[in-house]
Each structure stands twice: as C-alpha cells, then as structure tokens.
Design an enzyme around this catalytic site. Structure first.
Site, short mmCIF file in Angstrom:
data_model
loop_
_atom_site.label_atom_id
_atom_site.label_comp_id
_atom_site.label_asym_id
_atom_site.label_seq_id
_atom_site.Cartn_x
_atom_site.Cartn_y
_atom_site.Cartn_z
N LYS A 53 0.83 -1.21 0.00
CA LYS A 53 0.00 0.00 0.00
C LYS A 53 0.87 1.26 0.00
CE LYS A 53 -3.89 -2.16 2.36
NZ LYS A 53 -4.70 -2.16 3.60
N SER A 108 -0.76 0.80 6.02
CA SER A 108 -0.93 -0.09 7.16
C SER A 108 -1.94 -1.18 6.84
CB SER A 108 -1.38 0.69 8.40
OG SER A 108 -2.64 1.27 8.20
N ASP A 109 -1.89 -2.24 7.62
CA ASP A 109 -2.84 -3.34 7.46
C ASP A 109 -2.83 -4.18 8.73
OD1 ASP A 109 -4.44 -5.58 6.39
OD2 ASP A 109 -4.02 -4.62 4.48
N GLN A 110 -3.87 -5.00 8.87
CA GLN A 110 -3.98 -5.93 9.99
C GLN A 110 -4.34 -7.31 9.48
OE1 GLN A 110 -6.99 -4.17 12.63
NE2 GLN A 110 -5.46 -4.24 14.24
#
Length: 181
Positions: free
Chosen positions: A41, A57-59
């Site tokens: 991203k 960001s990511d989870q």
C-alpha cells in the site's frame, strides 16, 4: 490515531489488490502478510507521489494458526464471533513508510486477545447495536466501543488493536523529520 497524535495527513486509496497478494503469499505467517500488505500500500501511493512521505498499514488475524479475513455480512460476523468465543487469537498490525517509491521503514506488532464466553443473547444485542460498522474490522469488533465487552483479556498495545503500531510509526516519522523531535 494520527489525528489524535497531532500528525497532519491526507488519505489516498492505494488501489492494491489485497486478495491477489494474499493468494500469492498463501502459507505466509499472518504477521509477515500484514507487513507485506502495508508495504504494498505504501509503495503504490509513493510511486504516484514520490516526494510525499506515505504511510501504509494493514492488519491480519491469526486464530490458532488459521488466518481470518473480514466478514462479508452480519450473518458471517455472527458465525465468526461464535467461532472465536472463549478462544485466543493474535491480531497483527503492520505499518510501512515509503518515500521516493522506496519503503524506508516497516514494522509489525502483535496483540494477543482472548474472547470471553459471552452469551448468544449478548452477541445478538452486540451485533444489532454495532451493525455493519463491524464489517470493516477483521475480528468483527471495535475494542474502542462496545466490542470491549467481548474480551476477558487483551495483551499488547492498545494502538496495535486499533490498527497500527503507533509508537514505532511516530518514532520513524520523527527520525525522518516529518514531525518534530
């Protein structure tokens, strides 16, 4: 989180095909996958605007070795929460900072979270009260809201649970001069 920390920013959709990345990286450790998604991203936006400092960001959620994706609807959210009831999962939050089309920093943090043995009645009330907003969360909960009642125990950083390892991000933004030291 960034607004609360006093960091100015704008939002831009990275246009990253997360499903394609997940397929390509099948079998990857969920924490490493979160890191790769955050990097993808940040890079995608940085390549469009190379002079900007870009944070991606990511989870990911790891339920006893199984990676869990976002629920498509409230019926699936209900089943998800029932499957997690009384169990512990790991929530991985990753962030990456890119500049001039290059990732200059990335990091991941993991919270260990245990859902309590809540009643079916509580679950129905919770889903009705929170509604489709839950579909934006991989775990179908918002710890900053009524979702806090789902848990017996949360081990790890609060900001990680909310979606980003904030302290390391702020450290890196200070290091590169984006925010004051």
């Amino acid at each position: 989180m960034l607004t609360g920390a006093g960091v100015s920013f704008s939002i831009q959709d990275a246009g990253v095909d997360e499903d394609a990345i997940k397929i390509r990286l099948t079998g990857t450790d969920p924490a490493d996958l979160a890191l790769e998604l955050a990097r993808a991203k940040a890079l995608a936006v940085s390549r469009k605007d190379p002079h900007a400092w870009v944070l991606g960001s990511d989870q990911t959620l790891d339920l006893e070795g199984t990676m869990v994706s976002k629920a498509p609807d409230l019926a699936a959210a209900r089943l998800r929460l029932l499957s997690m009831r009384g169990r512990t999962h790991h929530l991985n939050a990753a962030a990456a900072l890119a500049h001039d089309g290059v990732v200059v920093w990335s990091g991941v943090d993991t919270a260990r979270m245990t859902l309590r043995h809540f009643s079916d009645g509580f679950l129905d009330h919770y889903l009705a009260a929170e509604g489709e907003a839950l579909l934006g969360s991989v775990g179908c909960y918002r710890l900053e809201g009524m979702g806090s009642q789902l848990f017996d125990r949360v081990e790890g950083d609060y900001f990680t649970v909310l979606g980003m390892p904030l302290w390391p991000v702020l450290d890196e933004l200070r290091r590169v001069g984006v925010i004051a030291t």
